[in-house]
Design an enzyme around this catalytic site. Structure first.
Site, PDB file in Angstrom:
ATOM      1  N   ASP A 112       4.689  -6.234   0.431  1.00  0.00           N
ATOM      2  CA  ASP A 112       5.961  -5.900   1.081  1.00  0.00           C
ATOM      3  C   ASP A 112       5.712  -5.054   2.331  1.00  0.00           C
ATOM      4  O   ASP A 112       6.257  -5.300   3.393  1.00  0.00           O
ATOM      5  CB  ASP A 112       6.900  -5.159   0.116  1.00  0.00           C
ATOM      6  CG  ASP A 112       6.248  -3.943  -0.558  1.00  0.00           C
ATOM      7  OD1 ASP A 112       5.010  -3.742  -0.417  1.00  0.00           O
ATOM      8  OD2 ASP A 112       6.966  -3.183  -1.224  1.00  0.00           O
ATOM      9  N   ASP A 115       1.281   0.657   4.437  1.00  0.00           N
ATOM     10  CA  ASP A 115       1.581   2.000   4.934  1.00  0.00           C
ATOM     11  C   ASP A 115       0.251   2.677   5.301  1.00  0.00           C
ATOM     12  O   ASP A 115      -0.204   2.597   6.437  1.00  0.00           O
ATOM     13  CB  ASP A 115       2.345   2.734   3.825  1.00  0.00           C
ATOM     14  CG  ASP A 115       2.743   4.139   4.181  1.00  0.00           C
ATOM     15  OD1 ASP A 115       2.694   4.483   5.358  1.00  0.00           O
ATOM     16  OD2 ASP A 115       3.097   4.915   3.273  1.00  0.00           O
TER      17      ASP A 115
END
Ligand code: IMP
Length: 187
Positions: A112, A115
């Site tokens: 998804d 980071d």
């Protein structure tokens, strides 16, 4: 209805925090069609296996493979998430392993969001004992400013600033995954 009231309807309030729209459903679907086409072109004559990283990738994975026109297979693995927090714990744990045999297979890992890059580098280490034909990474979102690990993301939906986002699979304390678009924490 006044514009002011309409804008308020688009906001999501979580305690004292406010999330505002960032990437609309239309923008997401348009970009997914492009990614699906690019992947289909790249994997002509091959049988790739998409490996979704749960939980966050479940909607992205489903919509992405609907845009893929070559034959493909899917599997999922589950890693521990942020838990109840907005900041990474810096630790990753495997919660569900793969069912598929990945030796000699063309693998596309579906995330998804990337980071710090910790999860992807952890997955790459997990794959080291195996001999896949190829490994590529596809992430809906990338926060380039927060990368701490050297990872190569082959297919990127959107690059976003280093801000916390929710919706379209992404959670805040396990909620808001069902939102049809992506919202960002406003400052
Ligand atoms: P990384 O391991 O630091 O690259 O982080 C990857 C994982 O952290 C993602 O799969 C998400 O589960 C979670 N994550 C990172 N940023 C966000 C965010 O802005 N919202 C929700 N989850 C996030």
């Amino acid at each position: 209805m006044s514009t002011e009231k309409k804008q308020k309807l688009d906001e999501i309030h979580v305690g004292n925090e406010v999330f505002v729209p960032m990437i609309s459903e239309e923008q997401l679907q348009k970009r997914l069609a492009e990614l699906g086409k690019q992947i289909s072109d790249d994997y002509q004559g091959k049988l790739p296996i998409f490996i979704g990283v749960l939980n966050g990738s479940f909607l992205f994975m489903a919509d992405l493979v609907k845009n893929v026109t070559v034959n493909c297979e899917i599997d999922f693995m589950k890693l521990s998430s942020y838990g109840e927090e907005k900041i990474s714990s810096g630790k990753v744990k495997m919660l569900k392993e793969l069912n598929a045999d990945i030796n000699d297979r063309h693998i596309i890992i579906v995330e998804d969001i990337v980071d710090t890059g910790l999860s992807i580098s952890y997955i790459e280490k997990l794959l080291e004992p195996y001999t896949p034909a190829s490994v590529k990474v596809c992430s809906l979102l990338l926060k380039p400013e927060s990368l701490k690990y050297q990872v190569k993301i082959d297919y990127i939906g959107f690059e976003i600033p280093n801000k916390f986002v929710i919706g379209y699979g992404l959670d805040y304390a396990q909620k808001y995954r069902n939102l049809r678009s992506i919202y960002v924490l406003s400052e």
